[in-house]
Scaffold this motif. Structure first.
Motif, short mmCIF file in Angstrom:
data_model
loop_
_atom_site.label_atom_id
_atom_site.label_comp_id
_atom_site.label_asym_id
_atom_site.label_seq_id
_atom_site.Cartn_x
_atom_site.Cartn_y
_atom_site.Cartn_z
N ALA A 2 0.75 -1.15 0.16
CA ALA A 2 0.05 0.18 -0.10
C ALA A 2 0.95 1.21 0.05
CB ALA A 2 -0.84 0.25 1.24
N ARG A 3 2.11 1.15 0.38
CA ARG A 3 3.30 2.28 0.52
C ARG A 3 3.49 2.76 -0.98
NH1 ARG A 3 5.96 2.52 5.08
NH2 ARG A 3 7.97 3.19 4.06
N SER A 4 3.43 4.22 -0.99
CA SER A 4 3.85 4.67 -2.42
C SER A 4 5.41 4.80 -2.62
CB SER A 4 3.41 6.27 -2.42
OG SER A 4 4.05 6.89 -1.54
N CYS A 5 5.84 4.57 -3.80
CA CYS A 5 6.91 4.46 -4.15
C CYS A 5 7.48 5.15 -5.41
CB CYS A 5 7.43 2.93 -4.13
SG CYS A 5 9.28 2.57 -4.47
N LEU A 6 8.79 5.68 -5.17
CA LEU A 6 9.48 6.22 -6.24
C LEU A 6 10.93 5.61 -6.51
CD1 LEU A 6 10.23 8.91 -8.30
CD2 LEU A 6 11.25 10.01 -6.25
N THR A 7 11.31 5.36 -7.66
CA THR A 7 12.36 4.80 -8.13
C THR A 7 13.33 5.88 -8.61
OG1 THR A 7 11.76 2.50 -8.11
CG2 THR A 7 13.64 2.92 -9.30
N ALA A 89 19.58 15.55 -7.84
CA ALA A 89 19.42 16.07 -9.13
C ALA A 89 17.78 15.72 -9.35
CB ALA A 89 20.14 15.60 -10.34
N ALA A 90 17.39 14.67 -8.80
CA ALA A 90 15.90 14.53 -8.75
C ALA A 90 15.16 15.06 -7.64
CB ALA A 90 15.76 12.88 -8.90
N ARG A 91 15.44 15.99 -6.95
CA ARG A 91 15.01 16.52 -5.92
C ARG A 91 13.56 16.96 -5.96
NH1 ARG A 91 17.29 19.15 -1.50
NH2 ARG A 91 19.11 19.45 -2.45
N ASP A 92 13.06 17.57 -7.17
CA ASP A 92 11.69 18.11 -7.29
C ASP A 92 10.73 16.70 -7.29
OD1 ASP A 92 12.74 20.33 -7.77
OD2 ASP A 92 12.34 20.48 -10.00
N SER A 93 11.19 15.46 -7.77
CA SER A 93 10.33 14.25 -8.02
C SER A 93 10.47 13.69 -6.13
CB SER A 93 11.11 13.30 -8.54
OG SER A 93 10.73 13.68 -9.80
N ILE A 94 11.41 13.73 -5.57
CA ILE A 94 11.51 13.26 -4.42
C ILE A 94 10.54 14.07 -3.37
CG2 ILE A 94 12.92 12.91 -2.23
CD1 ILE A 94 15.49 12.69 -4.22
N ALA A 95 10.57 15.46 -3.68
CA ALA A 95 9.79 16.27 -2.69
C ALA A 95 8.18 16.26 -3.01
CB ALA A 95 10.16 17.81 -3.09
N LYS A 96 7.86 15.55 -3.88
CA LYS A 96 6.35 15.18 -4.14
C LYS A 96 5.79 14.35 -2.81
CE LYS A 96 6.51 15.69 -9.03
NZ LYS A 96 6.25 14.90 -10.50
N GLY A 97 6.59 13.70 -2.21
CA GLY A 97 6.41 12.96 -0.90
C GLY A 97 5.98 11.42 -1.40
N TYR A 98 6.79 10.33 -1.26
CA TYR A 98 6.83 8.81 -1.28
C TYR A 98 7.11 8.48 0.06
CZ TYR A 98 6.48 10.00 -6.42
OH TYR A 98 6.29 10.70 -7.53
N ASP A 99 6.34 7.08 0.31
CA ASP A 99 6.67 6.41 1.38
C ASP A 99 8.14 5.96 1.35
OD1 ASP A 99 4.12 6.92 2.96
OD2 ASP A 99 3.45 5.27 1.27
N ASP A 100 8.74 5.14 0.04
CA ASP A 100 9.86 4.66 -0.20
C ASP A 100 10.30 5.24 -1.45
OD1 ASP A 100 8.91 2.90 1.64
OD2 ASP A 100 8.26 1.39 0.23
#
Length: 451
Positions: A2-7, A89-100
């Motif tokens: 159920a956790r959101s995730c960015l790779t 460099a991917a700070r903008d994507s990280i800042a969107k907020g993901y669990d993982d």
């Protein structure tokens, strides 16, 4: 999960040792760019978002991968200042907020989804950082993972390790997973007080520990973390991928008589009870139905082979080839953009292009569909139960009717009606007694040349 995730896929390296104009992460394994393999693994592990950090050859990497990775974002790394710098460099994507947040490498294409799911599971249990480790036969040169009481306390580079630490066999695989609520805090705290003046992602381990956060390591098979820096590495990774894919097909019920001689594409589909003989190569977009037999030394791309159909040996199926149930394409035949009907036979030394071959039709040896006039391609239609004699040329556009016969050696340019027999060749003429005279003439000419 159920956790959101960015790779985040790090794909900015120059790859100078590849000695190639193609960016390293775009070099294919089983026909798919390495970075796309990594993205597939991440998606299979439950990552709904992909961020690709680009640098060298960034425009080409973006153009290639954007067509493969729907919804992926691309972030330019300004300079090569270490892995932590690349991730930020991917700070903008990280800042969107993901669990993982998973950090993977575009030149490490063999990681399997189970490894990344295991890393995510440790984050779900409360870890702030999970590091993927492995146990090589010879750990020399690798950073060691130093654990205490089930937690990771440090990553020690080989050149900085003491004798006791060098005896540790558990090594850093480079891949890391971060809890989304701590990754920016940890990486922002990474400094560059080192010989190269770079920002290393591995420093986040000790930073997290200093903040009282939990850090763990998980173990992956050695082959999962094999990276590619040279063409030799690429060949080794290809071999591992092929072995895995062959084993998967064998376990699913496919017969391969000599598996190590069969070469698969990343999108190959083979149903149970199909038989693949030695020295068969699959290009992109091939689907083999149940019970089909692919004989030795055949090559296929963009083709579908129906149930209990047979091709080869030494057959070539080009894009658009569609073989129906129980059909046959024999040795030294080529089929392109054509439908071969149920039970139809395309026998040896035959070319079928831009054609529709009806059920149970029989094309004799040396049949050629002349589909191209120098400007465009044209359709040949061959009806059900038609019989085309050997050494026949069918000049498209042309239709051969149901149950029609074509005499051997014909050049057919007009429609042949149903149930008709077509003769399209010169009548044979015999000149009695002429052979001895020809031989005498040929002999005299040969002797004259010698003189």
């Amino acid at each position: 999960m159920a956790r959101s995730c960015l790779t985040i896929i790090l794909a900015a390296g120059q790859g100078t040792r590849m000695k190639s104009a193609l960016p390293k992460v775009l070099h294919p394994v089983a026909g798919l760019p390495m970075a796309a393999h990594v993205a597939r693994t991440a998606q299979a592990a439950g990552s709904e978002s992909i961020a690709v950090v680009i640098g060298h050859g960034g425009a080409e990497v973006r153009q290639t991968l954007s067509g493969m990775l729907d919804g992926a974002t691309f972030h330019e790394q300004d300079g090569q200042l270490g892995t932590a710098h690349a991730v930020l460099a991917a700070r903008d994507s990280i800042a969107k907020g993901y669990d993982d947040v998973l950090v993977m490498f575009g030149d490490t294409p063999l990681v399997r989804p189970g490894v990344m799911r295991a890393a995510r599971a440790r984050l779900a249990e409360g870890a702030s950082v999970a590091v993927v480790g492995f146990r090589p036969a010879d750990p020399s040169g690798y950073g060691r993972l130093i654990e205490r009481d089930g937690e990771l306390v440090a990553i020690r580079e080989d050149r900085e390790a003491n004798d006791e630490e060098r005896r540790i066999g558990f090594c850093n695989g480079g891949i890391m997973a971060f809890s989304g609520d701590s990754i920016l805090e940890l990486l922002n705290a990474v400094g560059n007080d080192n010989a190269k003046g770079e920002y290393y992602m591995t420093d986040a381990v000790e930073i997290a520990r200093s903040l009282g956060r939990r850090v763990v390591a998980i173990e992956a098979p050695v082959e999962d973390v094999v990276g590619v820096n040279t063409r030799r590495d690429l060949a080794a990774v290809e071999a591992i991928w092929q072995h895995r894919a062959r084993c998967d097909f064998l376990d699913s019920g496919v017969t391969m008589l000599a598996p190590d001689t069969v070469f698969l594409h990343h999108d190959t589909k083979i149903e149970p009870d199909a038989i693949i003989e030695p020295n068969v190569v699959f290009g992109p977009g091939v689907e083999i139905k149940a019970g089909a037999r692919i004989r030795s030394f055949s090559y296929m791309e963009g083709a579908v082979v129906g149930e209990n159909a047979e091709i080869g040996p030494f057959a070539r199926l080009r894009p658009g080839a569609r073989l129906s149930e129980k059909s046959k394409v024999g040795n030294f035949c080529e089929v392109k953009n054509s439908e071969i009907g149920e039970g139809a036979k395309v026998n040896h030394l035959t070319y079928v292009g831009d054609s529709v071959v009806g059920p149970r039709a029989n094309l004799g040896a040396g049949t050629i569909t002349c589909n191209y006039d120098g400007y465009g391609k044209h359709l040949t239609e061959i009806g059900a139960n038609a019989f085309v004699g050997s050494n026949t040329s069918l000049v498209a556009p042309v239709r051969i009717g149901d149950n029609a016969y074509i005499a051997s050696g014909s050049v057919v340019t007009d429609e042949v009606p149903d149930d008709a027999v077509a003769f399209a060749r010169s009548r044979q003429i015999n000149k009695e007694g002429l052979a001895p005279k020809l031989r005498a003439r040929f002999k005299a000419a040969k002797e004259a040349k010698k003189g």
